[in-house]
Structure formats: structure tokens, C-alpha cells
Design a protein around this motif. Sequence first.
Motif, PDB file in Angstrom:
ATOM      1  N   HIS A 288       2.469  -2.033  10.244  1.00  0.00           N
ATOM      2  CA  HIS A 288       2.034  -1.038   9.288  1.00  0.00           C
ATOM      3  C   HIS A 288       0.827  -1.874   8.822  1.00  0.00           C
ATOM      4  O   HIS A 288       0.751  -2.377   7.468  1.00  0.00           O
ATOM      5  CB  HIS A 288       2.781  -0.562   8.459  1.00  0.00           C
ATOM      6  N   ASP A 289      -0.302  -1.617   9.564  1.00  0.00           N
ATOM      7  CA  ASP A 289      -1.683  -2.191   9.081  1.00  0.00           C
ATOM      8  C   ASP A 289      -2.395  -1.120   8.322  1.00  0.00           C
ATOM      9  O   ASP A 289      -2.831  -0.071   9.268  1.00  0.00           O
ATOM     10  CB  ASP A 289      -2.496  -2.966  10.193  1.00  0.00           C
ATOM     11  N   SER A 290      -2.712  -1.152   6.942  1.00  0.00           N
ATOM     12  CA  SER A 290      -3.656  -0.187   6.561  1.00  0.00           C
ATOM     13  C   SER A 290      -5.188  -0.539   6.687  1.00  0.00           C
ATOM     14  O   SER A 290      -5.464  -1.745   7.016  1.00  0.00           O
ATOM     15  CB  SER A 290      -3.417  -0.117   5.166  1.00  0.00           C
ATOM     16  N   ALA A 291      -6.115   0.545   6.874  1.00  0.00           N
ATOM     17  CA  ALA A 291      -7.338   0.230   7.005  1.00  0.00           C
ATOM     18  C   ALA A 291      -7.674  -0.145   5.597  1.00  0.00           C
ATOM     19  O   ALA A 291      -7.615   0.606   4.537  1.00  0.00           O
ATOM     20  CB  ALA A 291      -8.082   1.461   7.212  1.00  0.00           C
ATOM     21  N   ALA A 292      -8.020  -1.432   5.231  1.00  0.00           N
ATOM     22  CA  ALA A 292      -8.099  -1.886   3.762  1.00  0.00           C
ATOM     23  C   ALA A 292      -9.163  -1.083   3.034  1.00  0.00           C
ATOM     24  O   ALA A 292     -10.129  -0.653   3.471  1.00  0.00           O
ATOM     25  CB  ALA A 292      -8.506  -3.297   4.140  1.00  0.00           C
ATOM     26  N   ALA A 293      -8.629  -0.971   1.909  1.00  0.00           N
ATOM     27  CA  ALA A 293      -9.510  -0.103   1.092  1.00  0.00           C
ATOM     28  C   ALA A 293     -10.706  -0.704   0.692  1.00  0.00           C
ATOM     29  O   ALA A 293     -10.916  -2.105   0.821  1.00  0.00           O
ATOM     30  CB  ALA A 293      -8.664   0.251  -0.448  1.00  0.00           C
ATOM     31  N   PRO A 294     -11.915  -0.103   0.599  1.00  0.00           N
ATOM     32  CA  PRO A 294     -13.251  -0.676   0.275  1.00  0.00           C
ATOM     33  C   PRO A 294     -13.138  -1.726  -0.775  1.00  0.00           C
ATOM     34  O   PRO A 294     -13.775  -2.760  -0.533  1.00  0.00           O
ATOM     35  CB  PRO A 294     -14.290   0.496   0.089  1.00  0.00           C
TER      36      PRO A 294
ATOM     37  N   ASP B  35       2.516  -2.052  -6.808  1.00  0.00           N
ATOM     38  CA  ASP B  35       2.180  -0.710  -7.619  1.00  0.00           C
ATOM     39  C   ASP B  35       1.159   0.174  -6.835  1.00  0.00           C
ATOM     40  O   ASP B  35       0.143  -0.251  -6.378  1.00  0.00           O
ATOM     41  CB  ASP B  35       1.651  -0.785  -8.764  1.00  0.00           C
ATOM     42  N   GLY B  36       1.766   1.146  -6.198  1.00  0.00           N
ATOM     43  CA  GLY B  36       0.746   2.189  -5.563  1.00  0.00           C
ATOM     44  C   GLY B  36       0.623   1.503  -3.879  1.00  0.00           C
ATOM     45  O   GLY B  36      -0.398   2.389  -3.432  1.00  0.00           O
ATOM     46  N   ARG B  37       1.144   0.916  -3.627  1.00  0.00           N
ATOM     47  CA  ARG B  37       0.865   0.336  -2.047  1.00  0.00           C
ATOM     48  C   ARG B  37       2.051   0.549  -1.365  1.00  0.00           C
ATOM     49  O   ARG B  37       3.250   0.687  -1.777  1.00  0.00           O
ATOM     50  CB  ARG B  37       0.686  -1.286  -2.284  1.00  0.00           C
ATOM     51  N   PRO B  38       2.054   0.541  -0.079  1.00  0.00           N
ATOM     52  CA  PRO B  38       2.772   0.717   1.035  1.00  0.00           C
ATOM     53  C   PRO B  38       3.456  -0.872   1.223  1.00  0.00           C
ATOM     54  O   PRO B  38       2.704  -1.975   1.073  1.00  0.00           O
ATOM     55  CB  PRO B  38       1.986   1.179   2.313  1.00  0.00           C
ATOM     56  N   ALA B  39       4.764  -0.994   1.306  1.00  0.00           N
ATOM     57  CA  ALA B  39       5.476  -2.009   1.297  1.00  0.00           C
ATOM     58  C   ALA B  39       6.786  -2.179   2.180  1.00  0.00           C
ATOM     59  O   ALA B  39       7.353  -1.074   2.251  1.00  0.00           O
ATOM     60  CB  ALA B  39       5.717  -2.814   0.089  1.00  0.00           C
ATOM     61  N   THR B  40       7.055  -3.183   2.660  1.00  0.00           N
ATOM     62  CA  THR B  40       8.676  -3.282   3.059  1.00  0.00           C
ATOM     63  C   THR B  40       9.293  -4.290   2.790  1.00  0.00           C
ATOM     64  O   THR B  40       8.667  -5.572   2.034  1.00  0.00           O
ATOM     65  CB  THR B  40       8.447  -3.300   4.876  1.00  0.00           C
ATOM     66  N   THR B  41      10.609  -4.472   3.011  1.00  0.00           N
ATOM     67  CA  THR B  41      11.353  -5.566   2.955  1.00  0.00           C
ATOM     68  C   THR B  41      12.457  -5.464   3.761  1.00  0.00           C
ATOM     69  O   THR B  41      12.626  -4.570   4.624  1.00  0.00           O
ATOM     70  CB  THR B  41      11.901  -5.597   1.328  1.00  0.00           C
ATOM     71  N   HIS B  42      13.638  -6.330   3.836  1.00  0.00           N
ATOM     72  CA  HIS B  42      14.840  -6.208   4.749  1.00  0.00           C
ATOM     73  C   HIS B  42      15.265  -4.763   4.447  1.00  0.00           C
ATOM     74  O   HIS B  42      15.520  -4.232   3.439  1.00  0.00           O
ATOM     75  CB  HIS B  42      15.693  -7.113   4.306  1.00  0.00           C
ATOM     76  N   TRP B  43      15.813  -4.074   5.472  1.00  0.00           N
ATOM     77  CA  TRP B  43      16.062  -2.646   5.347  1.00  0.00           C
ATOM     78  C   TRP B  43      17.444  -2.716   4.594  1.00  0.00           C
ATOM     79  O   TRP B  43      17.568  -1.603   3.738  1.00  0.00           O
ATOM     80  CB  TRP B  43      16.626  -2.265   6.974  1.00  0.00           C
ATOM     81  N   MET B  44      18.236  -3.565   4.458  1.00  0.00           N
ATOM     82  CA  MET B  44      19.483  -3.645   3.428  1.00  0.00           C
ATOM     83  C   MET B  44      18.937  -3.352   2.194  1.00  0.00           C
ATOM     84  O   MET B  44      19.698  -2.914   1.309  1.00  0.00           O
ATOM     85  CB  MET B  44      20.422  -4.624   3.917  1.00  0.00           C
TER      86      MET B  44
ATOM     87  N   PHE C 241       6.463  -5.385   9.222  1.00  0.00           N
ATOM     88  CA  PHE C 241       5.589  -5.706   8.231  1.00  0.00           C
ATOM     89  C   PHE C 241       4.750  -4.900   8.056  1.00  0.00           C
ATOM     90  O   PHE C 241       4.354  -3.813   8.755  1.00  0.00           O
ATOM     91  CB  PHE C 241       5.124  -7.250   8.596  1.00  0.00           C
ATOM     92  N   VAL C 242       4.054  -5.165   6.713  1.00  0.00           N
ATOM     93  CA  VAL C 242       2.989  -4.014   6.265  1.00  0.00           C
ATOM     94  C   VAL C 242       1.983  -4.943   5.756  1.00  0.00           C
ATOM     95  O   VAL C 242       1.969  -5.823   4.885  1.00  0.00           O
ATOM     96  CB  VAL C 242       3.602  -3.099   5.191  1.00  0.00           C
TER      97      VAL C 242
ATOM     98  N   ASP D  17      -1.554  -4.542   3.905  1.00  0.00           N
ATOM     99  CA  ASP D  17      -2.202  -3.581   3.058  1.00  0.00           C
ATOM    100  C   ASP D  17      -3.276  -4.258   2.597  1.00  0.00           C
ATOM    101  O   ASP D  17      -3.939  -4.099   1.527  1.00  0.00           O
ATOM    102  CB  ASP D  17      -1.483  -3.297   1.693  1.00  0.00           C
ATOM    103  N   GLY D  18      -4.294  -5.186   3.399  1.00  0.00           N
ATOM    104  CA  GLY D  18      -5.320  -5.903   3.066  1.00  0.00           C
ATOM    105  C   GLY D  18      -5.105  -7.223   2.363  1.00  0.00           C
ATOM    106  O   GLY D  18      -4.928  -8.154   3.039  1.00  0.00           O
ATOM    107  N   ASP D  19      -5.000  -6.987   1.025  1.00  0.00           N
ATOM    108  CA  ASP D  19      -4.815  -8.485   0.328  1.00  0.00           C
ATOM    109  C   ASP D  19      -3.655  -8.754  -0.043  1.00  0.00           C
ATOM    110  O   ASP D  19      -3.003  -9.572  -0.632  1.00  0.00           O
ATOM    111  CB  ASP D  19      -5.865  -8.305  -0.804  1.00  0.00           C
ATOM    112  N   VAL D  20      -2.691  -7.775   0.225  1.00  0.00           N
ATOM    113  CA  VAL D  20      -1.147  -8.002  -0.332  1.00  0.00           C
ATOM    114  C   VAL D  20      -0.214  -7.488   1.165  1.00  0.00           C
ATOM    115  O   VAL D  20      -0.512  -6.306   1.343  1.00  0.00           O
ATOM    116  CB  VAL D  20      -0.717  -7.023  -1.274  1.00  0.00           C
ATOM    117  N   LEU D  21       0.636  -8.341   1.711  1.00  0.00           N
ATOM    118  CA  LEU D  21       1.287  -8.385   2.789  1.00  0.00           C
ATOM    119  C   LEU D  21       2.774  -8.444   2.528  1.00  0.00           C
ATOM    120  O   LEU D  21       3.249  -9.322   1.766  1.00  0.00           O
ATOM    121  CB  LEU D  21       0.872  -9.178   3.945  1.00  0.00           C
ATOM    122  N   THR D  22       3.590  -7.716   3.275  1.00  0.00           N
ATOM    123  CA  THR D  22       5.063  -7.918   3.047  1.00  0.00           C
ATOM    124  C   THR D  22       5.745  -7.863   4.320  1.00  0.00           C
ATOM    125  O   THR D  22       5.209  -7.141   5.195  1.00  0.00           O
ATOM    126  CB  THR D  22       5.741  -6.838   1.879  1.00  0.00           C
ATOM    127  N   SER D  23       6.856  -8.414   4.534  1.00  0.00           N
ATOM    128  CA  SER D  23       7.710  -8.134   5.865  1.00  0.00           C
ATOM    129  C   SER D  23       8.957  -7.886   5.500  1.00  0.00           C
ATOM    130  O   SER D  23       9.618  -8.332   4.413  1.00  0.00           O
ATOM    131  CB  SER D  23       7.426  -9.492   6.614  1.00  0.00           C
TER     132      SER D  23
END
Length: 396
Positions: free
Chosen positions: A3-9, A139-148, A168-169, A171-177
Amino acid sequence: MSHDSAAAPEAAARKLSGRRRKEIVAVLLFSGGPIFESSIPLSVFGIDRQDAGVPRYRLLVCAGEEGPLRTTGGLELTAPQGLEAISRAGTVVVPAWRSITSPPPEEALDALRRAHEEGARIVGLCTGAFVLAAAGLLDGRPATTHWMYAPTLAKRYPSVHVDPRELFVDDGDVLTSAGTAAGIDLCLHIVRTDHGNEAAGALARRLVVPPRRSGGQERYLDRSLPEEIGADPLAEVVAWALEHLHEQFDVETLAARAYMSRRTFDRRFRSLTGSAPLQWLITQRVLQAQRLLETSDYSVDEVAGRCGFRSPVALRGHFRRQLGSSPAAYRAAYRARRPQGERQPDPDPAGVPRALPPAEPPAALPPETAVPYQTRRTATPMPAGAASVPGQRSAP
């Protein structure tokens, strides 16, 4: 699937402070962390593979608290660096956190906030997302973690847009898996972002893993819900839904059983589970179909009816979107890898096998059934109750 966001300006324009270097990766370790997840960024970023065409990173292994650090299996680790070393890193990775119920050390959270303010890329693998959330970086960002753990993350940090379906997600400068193997997916994605497909492919070959994996976490989900829901009045409605998946009903039916308006039910359900009720219901029906395909000889049309889908076409569409395969191809692949002579449980009258083995995805699906890898997807969170398919409003 990523899930790759088009990084905010604003995020795209941020630059590293003068003392930080893009090629330096700091890995933040804590006591009690699982050793496998902790080792992933150490292996990806800490080994010189320039002979294979993989650009070299400079690794800093940092203790997030006073040592020695005890990991799974009773091993003790001594990190060569402390929190102060993070100030030189262009990327900071938190590979895992020891407990989703305990708060991370405030000193470590301060170091992460400072690194982010100075332009560093912050990465959370698996339960490392809880550390990033505690620091306020999600805060205010898309993110993921283990489904459980996704429902708990969504409930504890309601301002985080948790998507338990993604591997994984970005979001430009913050990434999660998501969990374990998805940490490798995200680290490869970082290498690909920094140095291109060829470098990421060379690294994947060294690690003997696919350079990209299609699909998301849906194929690994089960019926687990957060323990907290057991004491909530909604638990009875959820239990009823799981017992009646073979019937055709929609979210309005569930809301009525809970004596709530649809809007209130959507909000309450999402706060408890981290998922919109319609998406949860679709996922449960697909999981039921997955089990029936594995454990019965029902035709695909019969499976659709026994899982509450209004038509076989609806089953095929949702099944392919969630598992990257058609129902028929999934069954064929599953049976091809099942041990000879394995007995299937007899279904009960509702079509649910009496003894269900854990659902396990096939090791490989025919090439024509694979979902194309999507390199960019919108970061806009799915609103409560929204369907996974544009225009989908009614029950599956």
C-alpha cells in the motif's frame, strides 16, 4: 501487496538534517523482542553484498533501553550503540516490540520523534508499529501490522488508519509492515525505492525469497477478534453472524440485532475490531468459502450459496481480490499439495465442516491466477462501512 501512498508534498519535500546520512540505517532493539523479526533488518542492511550488485548500507544496531537485551529463547544481546547513534541515521527501523499492552520507553519515543522531525525515514516491522503509534508518528496515517494485532492497534490508537489487509504500507517517510515475512517484503521495498528493481532483485535472490509478493494478509486471517470484544454487547451479534454465514444477511441486519442505527453500529464495530463491518463480513464469507473448498466436494456454486453470497459471481470476485486466485484454482492447488489419503471432515447441515483444519494458502498458484502487483495505491483510509469494491453498498 503493498500500500504505497503518493507521498504528500510536505513529506516529499522534507530533507535530512546535515548530520544524518541516507545510507545509514539504525535498528532499534528492545529487551523481550522476538529474535527472528529483529534479525531481518540486520541481515538486509548489515551484510555487504556489493559483489551481487546490492549497494551497501551502513548499519547501526542501537539499544532502545538499558541492556543486556533478552530476546526469545533466553538469549542475551549487547547492542554496540545506544539511542544517541540514531541521530546519524537516515532510516530508523523498529523491528518489533515486546508487548502490545506495555508502553515503550519514553526516551526511545523521543529519539524517534526527533529523528522524524529531522527528516529520517521511520520503519516499524510487525509490532514495531505500536512503538511508532506510541510516538505519535502514525496519527492520521495509513498503517498496518500483523493481522492478529491490527484490531488492538486500531482500538488503542483511533487516529491511525489501520489496514489489516496489507503486507506493508509505505506512507512516504513512515512505513509499517505485517508480521515476520512481511518485514522482509518491506525491507526489499526500501532497497527497491533507494536503488531500483535490479538491486532489490539481486538481494531477493541472495535471500532466496520472491522480490515481490502479490496479495495481502487476507489469506492468513482467521476468525480471531480482540479479547476485549468478549465483554462487549456486540459480541453476541458477532457470534450470531459467524454462526449464520450460510444465510444471506447484510450489515443492516447486524445493526438491527444490536439495536443500533447503521451509522452507530459501523462506528462501534470499527472501534472494537479495527475493521468496517461490511469488509469484516466479506472476509468471513471468503474464509468460509476457503474452508469449504478445502474440506468438501461442493461445487463452486454450492459453496457460494453456503457462504451467504448472493451469486457465484460475487464469490469469485471477492475470492480473487482477497486470495489472488479463483475458487476452482485455489481448490486444485490445495488438493495438489495435500498428503495422499488425507480424510476430509463431513460437513454439518449448514455446510460447515465439523472439524476444520487451519486454512493454509497454496504454496503456488497458476500464473494466470496471480493478482498483478500494484505499485501505488491511494493512502485515503476506507471509511467505516465502505465496501472494498467501488459502488458496493449491499451485502455480499
